[in-house]
Design an enzyme around this catalytic site. Structure first.
Site, PDB file in Angstrom:
ATOM      1  N   THR A  48      18.657  -3.871 -42.214  1.00 15.98           N
ATOM      2  CA  THR A  48      19.872  -4.674 -41.998  1.00 15.98           C
ATOM      3  C   THR A  48      20.349  -4.550 -40.554  1.00 15.98           C
ATOM      4  O   THR A  48      20.483  -5.543 -39.836  1.00 15.98           O
ATOM      5  CB  THR A  48      20.990  -4.195 -42.957  1.00 15.98           C
ATOM      6  OG1 THR A  48      20.463  -4.215 -44.274  1.00 15.98           O
ATOM      7  CG2 THR A  48      22.208  -5.076 -42.868  1.00 15.98           C
ATOM      8  N   LYS A 240      32.130   9.678 -42.452  1.00 14.50           N
ATOM      9  CA  LYS A 240      32.765   9.077 -41.262  1.00 14.50           C
ATOM     10  C   LYS A 240      34.000   9.892 -40.864  1.00 14.50           C
ATOM     11  O   LYS A 240      34.275  10.088 -39.677  1.00 14.50           O
ATOM     12  CB  LYS A 240      33.147   7.632 -41.554  1.00 14.50           C
ATOM     13  CG  LYS A 240      31.942   6.737 -41.843  1.00 14.50           C
ATOM     14  CD  LYS A 240      32.394   5.394 -42.374  1.00 14.50           C
ATOM     15  CE  LYS A 240      31.224   4.586 -42.901  1.00 14.50           C
ATOM     16  NZ  LYS A 240      31.643   3.411 -43.681  1.00 14.50           N
TER      17      LYS A 240
HETATM   18  N1  LIG Z   1      24.130  -1.577 -43.233  1.00 10.29           N
HETATM   19  C1  LIG Z   1      25.295  -1.420 -42.626  1.00 10.29           C
HETATM   20  O1  LIG Z   1      26.183  -2.273 -42.708  1.00 10.29           O
HETATM   21  C2  LIG Z   1      25.547  -0.186 -41.795  1.00 10.29           C
HETATM   22  C3  LIG Z   1      26.793  -0.035 -41.139  1.00 10.29           C
HETATM   23  C4  LIG Z   1      26.995   1.086 -40.334  1.00 10.29           C
HETATM   24  C5  LIG Z   1      26.003   2.027 -40.197  1.00 10.29           C
HETATM   25  N2  LIG Z   1      24.822   1.858 -40.860  1.00 10.29           N
HETATM   26  C6  LIG Z   1      23.783   2.877 -40.709  1.00 10.29           C
HETATM   27  O2  LIG Z   1      22.667   2.319 -40.038  1.00 10.29           O
HETATM   28  C7  LIG Z   1      21.481   2.929 -40.515  1.00 10.29           C
HETATM   29  C8  LIG Z   1      20.521   1.846 -41.007  1.00 10.29           C
HETATM   30  O3  LIG Z   1      21.120   1.160 -42.085  1.00 10.29           O
HETATM   31  P1  LIG Z   1      20.472  -0.186 -42.683  1.00 10.29           P
HETATM   32  O4  LIG Z   1      21.490  -0.733 -43.616  1.00 10.29           O
HETATM   33  O5  LIG Z   1      19.967  -1.036 -41.588  1.00 10.29           O
HETATM   34  O6  LIG Z   1      19.257   0.420 -43.532  1.00 10.29           O
HETATM   35  P2  LIG Z   1      18.021  -0.370 -44.150  1.00 10.29           P
HETATM   36  O7  LIG Z   1      18.340  -1.817 -44.281  1.00 10.29           O
HETATM   37  O8  LIG Z   1      17.619   0.373 -45.353  1.00 10.29           O
HETATM   38  O9  LIG Z   1      16.871  -0.245 -43.045  1.00 10.29           O
HETATM   39  C9  LIG Z   1      16.185   0.939 -42.801  1.00 10.29           C
HETATM   40  C10 LIG Z   1      15.027   0.631 -41.879  1.00 10.29           C
HETATM   41  O10 LIG Z   1      14.404   1.853 -41.522  1.00 10.29           O
HETATM   42  C11 LIG Z   1      12.990   1.738 -41.736  1.00 10.29           C
HETATM   43  N3  LIG Z   1      12.487   3.060 -42.068  1.00 10.29           N
HETATM   44  C12 LIG Z   1      12.743   3.793 -43.174  1.00 10.29           C
HETATM   45  N4  LIG Z   1      12.104   4.979 -43.101  1.00 10.29           N
HETATM   46  C13 LIG Z   1      11.430   4.978 -41.929  1.00 10.29           C
HETATM   47  C14 LIG Z   1      10.586   5.911 -41.271  1.00 10.29           C
HETATM   48  N5  LIG Z   1      10.301   7.099 -41.804  1.00 10.29           N
HETATM   49  N6  LIG Z   1      10.068   5.586 -40.078  1.00 10.29           N
HETATM   50  C15 LIG Z   1      10.357   4.397 -39.505  1.00 10.29           C
HETATM   51  N7  LIG Z   1      11.164   3.468 -40.069  1.00 10.29           N
HETATM   52  C16 LIG Z   1      11.688   3.763 -41.266  1.00 10.29           C
HETATM   53  C17 LIG Z   1      12.826   0.736 -42.849  1.00 10.29           C
HETATM   54  O11 LIG Z   1      11.532   0.180 -42.742  1.00 10.29           O
HETATM   55  P3  LIG Z   1      11.016  -1.031 -43.660  1.00 10.29           P
HETATM   56  O12 LIG Z   1      11.810  -2.226 -43.220  1.00 10.29           O
HETATM   57  O13 LIG Z   1       9.590  -1.156 -43.336  1.00 10.29           O
HETATM   58  O14 LIG Z   1      11.319  -0.614 -45.046  1.00 10.29           O
HETATM   59  C18 LIG Z   1      13.944  -0.257 -42.492  1.00 10.29           C
HETATM   60  O15 LIG Z   1      13.489  -1.185 -41.551  1.00 10.29           O
HETATM   61  C19 LIG Z   1      21.909   3.914 -41.604  1.00 10.29           C
HETATM   62  O16 LIG Z   1      22.033   5.185 -41.050  1.00 10.29           O
HETATM   63  C20 LIG Z   1      23.265   3.393 -42.028  1.00 10.29           C
HETATM   64  O17 LIG Z   1      24.113   4.408 -42.535  1.00 10.29           O
HETATM   65  C21 LIG Z   1      24.567   0.777 -41.657  1.00 10.29           C
END
Ligand SMILES: NC(=O)c1ccc[n+]([C@@H]2O[C@H](COP(=O)([O-])OP(=O)(O)OC[C@H]3O[C@@H](n4cnc5c(N)ncnc54)[C@H](OP(=O)(O)O)[C@@H]3O)[C@@H](O)[C@H]2O)c1
Length: 472
Positions: A48, A240
């Site tokens: 995301t 947070k």
């Molecule tokens: N989503 C939000 O609104 C939001 C807001 C604030 C902060 N955050 C923080 O931002 C971070 C990411 O959140 P997200 O929502 O973007 O998560 P997400 O959609 O689950 O994306 C995670 C990404 O990391 C990749 N990944 C997982 N394990 C990996 C590894 N071992 N090596 C390399 N890549 C790996 C996944 O690969 P694949 O695509 O190949 O599965 C995916 O692309 C988190 O820490 C979250 O707490 C998120």
């Protein structure tokens, strides 16, 4: 040509791009500045947030380059699964499924960690800092758990760790605490910093929905994950809160220092009663400094908030954080606390800061503790007024039994109200008795509730909410 390809064509062939834009004369200077001078980014995670970051870097490259005055390129992107079909267009040559390649690539200057979780993310951030590469992360879980260690490593290595997106998504609260509000002693921070739970509570308030229905609706609309545990049990907000508390008070903290209660047990009836009494219910983070004991109160719990207070009007997925400083007074930061683009906005703010600081050899921010470890006020000692609702059998003596326990523990009742009686499935007449109590230590109210738990005419689990009257 897709947007992402255009982006790389622009960076890698800066000469062509600037020739088109600027003409031959200007071209010479720009090319001299760019060759060998492009900062290389390693992006870990293309989910995301990662995809939002990549798309925005592509879409707004010209704007960013013009504002930051630093050319940059994304050199490599680490993902979990190379075979996954993606919504965005990315040159497959950029992808790897081994984040170590980013850390070990001598040409990569800055690492952006957006993989989430605490295991691999911790290893990645640590390895990058050890390699002297500044890190940008949005990962509150890893900072809440390993922040002290990682910030210390960052200091030892003189390598910054940026984390704006870890608190409040697109709301610029981290840099505000680090920079704009730097001269303030922070009296308190109070905030709504979990969009999913705020969405659920808003649906319960506005549509009279029970908790389970509101949760299901949030999941259907994409505002709650399939596994929403961390959002509804309060731990996402708690992570947070710990980061904000560390920043505001310069003290190392970790997850066993904070009292956390989620929204699972909030009932529709409490919204109705709260409304009648002039309040609404919010999952509130409270971080308060007790100057007399130089200690911190740290908690997350569903609380009554006066309807006229700005935080009470923060509805849906929106977040808001109130900071009261001794010099600035109260400031409230409001905005989108999560989501692809708002979070990407915060991450990219940090990337540009990291790029600028890479250009200034000895400039270093991030968080460094500057005070001794502050003690944390035990929950039992924290003081607020309360709303307490008992579901009772409608019979003589029940009110007196409750009132006598309040008196025994010196808990002052400020008002009472009750609901109309109804007959339950066993034919027993029941109603709800609400007691508003003056500010008292939680431990005293806890004794009252413990003693009443044995009363056969009173349900064992009363609804208890703190009432947060700010600026009293
Ligand atoms: N989503 C939000 O609104 C939001 C807001 C604030 C902060 N955050 C923080 O931002 C971070 C990411 O959140 P997200 O929502 O973007 O998560 P997400 O959609 O689950 O994306 C995670 C990404 O990391 C990749 N990944 C997982 N394990 C990996 C590894 N071992 N090596 C390399 N890549 C790996 C996944 O690969 P694949 O695509 O190949 O599965 C995916 O692309 C988190 O820490 C979250 O707490 C998120």
């Amino acid at each position: 040509m897709g947007k992402s390809q255009l982006f790389f064509a622009e960076q890698n062939c800066g000469i062509i791009y600037y020739r088109l834009e600027c003409g031959e004369k200007v071209l010479y200077n720009l090319v001299t500045r760019m060759i060998g001078n492009t900062l290389q980014l390693g992006l870990a995670g293309l989910g995301t947030v990662g995809s939002g970051v990549y798309e925005t870097l592509c879409r707004n490259y010209k704007l960013l380059e013009a504002r930051a005055q630093i050319p940059f390129a994304v050199k490599k992107i680490a993902v979990g699964n190379l075979a996954r079909k993606r919504d965005i267009e990315v040159d497959p040559a950029l992808l790897t499924d081994d984040w170590r390649e980013l850390v070990e690539d001598p040409e990569i200057d800055i690492i952006i960690e957006l993989i989430g979780g605490t295991n691999e993310a911790y290893k990645l951030v640590k390895a990058a800092l050890e390699a002297g590469k500044p890190v940008v992360t949005g990962n509150k879980a890893v900072l809440a758990e390993y922040g002290c260690e990682l910030f210390q490593l960052s200091a030892e290595k003189g390598t910054p760790l940026y984390f704006e997106a870890s608190c409040g998504g697109g709301i610029p609260i981290v840099q505000s605490l680090q920079n704009s509000l730097i001269c303030n002693k922070v009296e308190y921070i109070a905030g709504i910093i979990n969009g999913t739970s705020n969405y659920i509570l808003t649906s319960m308030k506005e549509k009279g929905m029970p908790f389970r229905d509101a949760l299901e609706e949030a999941q259907r609309l994409g505002f709650a994950e399939a596994d929403p545990s961390f959002d509804i049990n309060g731990w996402d907000a708690a992570h947070k809160a710990l980061i904000l508390a560390m920043l505001a008070y310069g003290t190392p903290l970790n997850t066993d220092k904070i009292a956390v209660y989620g929204i699972e047990r909030v009932e529709s009836i409490d919204f109705k009663l709260a409304d009648q009494l002039g309040y609404t219910i919010k999952l509130l983070v409270v971080i308060k400094h007790h100057a007399d004991k130089d200690s911190l109160e740290l908690r997350v719990q569903p609380s009554f908030v006066p309807k006229e207070y700005l935080l009470a009007k923060v509805d849906g997925v929106f977040n808001a954080i109130a900071v009261k400083g001794d010099i600035v007074g109260e400031s409230i930061f409001y905005g989108r606390g999560a989501g692809k683009n708002p979070t990407a906005s915060a991450v990219i703010g940090d990337i540009v800061l990291a790029m600028r600081e890479c250009r200034l050899a000895d400039y270093h921010t991030g968080f460094q503790p500057y005070t001794k470890e502050l003690s944390v006020v035990p929950m039992g000692e924290t003081v607020t007024p309360y709303y307490v609702r008992f579901r009772v059998q409608d019979r003589p003596g029940v009110i007196a039994a409750i009132a006598s326990k309040f008196a025994k523990y010196d808990v002052d009742i400020s008002a009472t109200t009750s609901t109309n009686e109804s007959v339950d499935e066993n034919g027993v007449r029941r109603n709800h008795l609400v007691f508003m109590v003056h500010a008292c230590k939680w431990v005293r109210l806890k004794y009252v509730l413990r003693e009443l738990a044995d009363n056969e005419y009173i349900d064992r689990h009363p609804a208890v909410f703190r009432i947060e009257n700010f600026n009293d």
